[in-house]
Enzyme design. Structure first.
Site, mmCIF file in Angstrom:
data_model
loop_
_atom_site.group_PDB
_atom_site.id
_atom_site.type_symbol
_atom_site.label_atom_id
_atom_site.label_comp_id
_atom_site.label_asym_id
_atom_site.label_seq_id
_atom_site.Cartn_x
_atom_site.Cartn_y
_atom_site.Cartn_z
ATOM 1 N N ASP A 8 0.878 -1.163 0.000
ATOM 2 C CA ASP A 8 0.000 0.000 0.000
ATOM 3 C C ASP A 8 0.925 1.225 0.000
ATOM 4 O O ASP A 8 2.108 1.105 0.325
ATOM 5 C CB ASP A 8 -0.885 -0.021 1.244
ATOM 6 C CG ASP A 8 -1.769 1.196 1.360
ATOM 7 O OD1 ASP A 8 -2.385 1.590 0.352
ATOM 8 O OD2 ASP A 8 -1.825 1.777 2.468
ATOM 9 N N ARG A 9 0.413 2.386 -0.358
ATOM 10 C CA ARG A 9 1.279 3.572 -0.400
ATOM 11 C C ARG A 9 1.197 4.390 0.884
ATOM 12 O O ARG A 9 2.114 4.387 1.687
ATOM 13 C CB ARG A 9 0.920 4.448 -1.616
ATOM 14 C CG ARG A 9 1.981 5.517 -1.888
ATOM 15 C CD ARG A 9 1.525 6.515 -2.915
ATOM 16 N NE ARG A 9 0.733 7.559 -2.244
ATOM 17 C CZ ARG A 9 0.135 8.548 -2.869
ATOM 18 N NH1 ARG A 9 0.191 8.662 -4.172
ATOM 19 N NH2 ARG A 9 -0.554 9.443 -2.196
ATOM 20 N N ASP A 10 0.091 5.097 1.085
ATOM 21 C CA ASP A 10 -0.046 6.022 2.217
ATOM 22 C C ASP A 10 -0.053 5.262 3.534
ATOM 23 O O ASP A 10 -0.863 4.360 3.740
ATOM 24 C CB ASP A 10 -1.319 6.842 2.081
ATOM 25 C CG ASP A 10 -1.323 7.712 0.832
ATOM 26 O OD1 ASP A 10 -0.233 8.121 0.388
ATOM 27 O OD2 ASP A 10 -2.419 7.976 0.293
ATOM 28 N N THR A 54 -2.588 1.025 -4.520
ATOM 29 C CA THR A 54 -3.105 2.078 -3.647
ATOM 30 C C THR A 54 -4.476 2.599 -4.079
ATOM 31 O O THR A 54 -4.745 2.737 -5.277
ATOM 32 C CB THR A 54 -2.082 3.238 -3.578
ATOM 33 O OG1 THR A 54 -2.576 4.273 -2.743
ATOM 34 C CG2 THR A 54 -1.742 3.805 -4.936
ATOM 35 N N HIS A 95 -11.116 5.912 -8.345
ATOM 36 C CA HIS A 95 -12.557 6.135 -8.199
ATOM 37 C C HIS A 95 -12.908 6.686 -6.817
ATOM 38 O O HIS A 95 -12.141 6.549 -5.870
ATOM 39 C CB HIS A 95 -13.303 4.807 -8.421
ATOM 40 C CG HIS A 95 -13.061 4.230 -9.769
ATOM 41 N ND1 HIS A 95 -12.340 3.080 -9.957
ATOM 42 C CD2 HIS A 95 -13.419 4.660 -11.002
ATOM 43 C CE1 HIS A 95 -12.274 2.812 -11.249
ATOM 44 N NE2 HIS A 95 -12.912 3.763 -11.909
ATOM 45 N N CYS A 101 -16.608 0.132 -7.495
ATOM 46 C CA CYS A 101 -15.773 -0.436 -8.555
ATOM 47 C C CYS A 101 -15.096 -1.728 -8.078
ATOM 48 O O CYS A 101 -14.999 -1.992 -6.886
ATOM 49 C CB CYS A 101 -14.709 0.574 -8.980
ATOM 50 S SG CYS A 101 -13.633 1.053 -7.620
ATOM 51 N N ARG A 104 -11.134 -0.971 -6.313
ATOM 52 C CA ARG A 104 -10.841 -0.355 -5.014
ATOM 53 C C ARG A 104 -10.692 -1.421 -3.931
ATOM 54 O O ARG A 104 -11.556 -2.264 -3.747
ATOM 55 C CB ARG A 104 -11.953 0.631 -4.638
ATOM 56 C CG ARG A 104 -11.631 1.400 -3.362
ATOM 57 C CD ARG A 104 -12.618 2.529 -3.145
ATOM 58 N NE ARG A 104 -12.237 3.273 -1.958
ATOM 59 C CZ ARG A 104 -11.327 4.242 -1.938
ATOM 60 N NH1 ARG A 104 -10.733 4.595 -3.049
ATOM 61 N NH2 ARG A 104 -11.019 4.858 -0.819
ATOM 62 N N LYS A 105 -9.554 -1.361 -3.207
ATOM 63 C CA LYS A 105 -9.397 -2.275 -2.080
ATOM 64 C C LYS A 105 -10.499 -1.984 -1.064
ATOM 65 O O LYS A 105 -10.807 -0.830 -0.858
ATOM 66 C CB LYS A 105 -8.010 -2.080 -1.439
ATOM 67 C CG LYS A 105 -6.857 -2.467 -2.319
ATOM 68 C CD LYS A 105 -5.509 -2.207 -1.667
ATOM 69 C CE LYS A 105 -5.254 -0.725 -1.506
ATOM 70 N NZ LYS A 105 -3.982 -0.388 -0.859
#
Length: 181
Positions: A8-10, A54, A95, A101, A104-105
């Site tokens: 994951d990024r953030d 992400t 999104h 969608c 999206r995780k």
């Protein structure tokens, strides 16, 4: 088949909701968390790929343009590469959070699509995140889940940060390795 670590990024790679930065909407707002370049560099030595997966609903909500997001990711990859850490690809869901969608995780489409593209064995790969949605997405795709934080009942392992998680990930995937380095 290949192996991968999906990050994951953030909150995993960079600061978010800190005194220095609330959200990353520009490249200059991206601050790596301590030890991240070293952690990714170490993962590069033992895994075929390191990907970033992400959710970036700020695009869908109008807080930034998709081009700005791409610039942030190019900047992130360049800065990591300067320190010998390679991100093989960054994928994102732009999104709105409640758009429904598939990408999206906690949905697993982004992970599964990368696995198909790069011939990755998901059962021998890992998803690292700081929220339940990250761990659930990894589990749905078939990876092991590593949670960064205090506690997560769904995760295979929990660590305070990426640097401290790396040794466990490598040892879990490859067995004892310290004498091979």
């Amino acid at each position: 088949m290949k192996t991968a670590v999906f990050l994951d990024r953030d909150g995993v790679i960079n600061e978010v909701l800190t005194k220095r930065v609330k959200f990353v909407n520009k490249p200059q707002q991206l601050f790596f968390l301590p030890g991240v370049p070293q952690a990714i560099k170490k993962l590069n030595e033992f895994f075929d790929y390191v990907f970033v997966v992400t959710n970036q609903g700020g695009v869908g909500l109008g807080f930034m343009k998709e081009e700005q997001l791409k610039n942030i990711h190019v900047h992130m990859a360049k800065e990591l590469k300067k320190q010998g850490a390679i991100i093989d690809e960054v994928v994102y869901c732009a999104h709105k959070p409640k758009a429904g969608c598939a990408c999206r995780k906690p949905n697993s489409k982004l992970i599964v699509d990368l696995a198909e593209k790069y011939n990755v064995d998901l059962a021998k790969s890992y998803m690292v995140g700081d929220t339940d949605t990250d761990i659930i997405a990894g589990k749905r795709a078939g990876t092991k889940g590593v949670f960064l934080g205090k506690h997560d009942a769904l995760a295979d392992a929990v660590f305070p940060d990426l640097l401290r998680a790396v040794d466990w990930i490598i040892e879990d995937a490859h067995g004892p390795y310290r004498n091979q380095v």
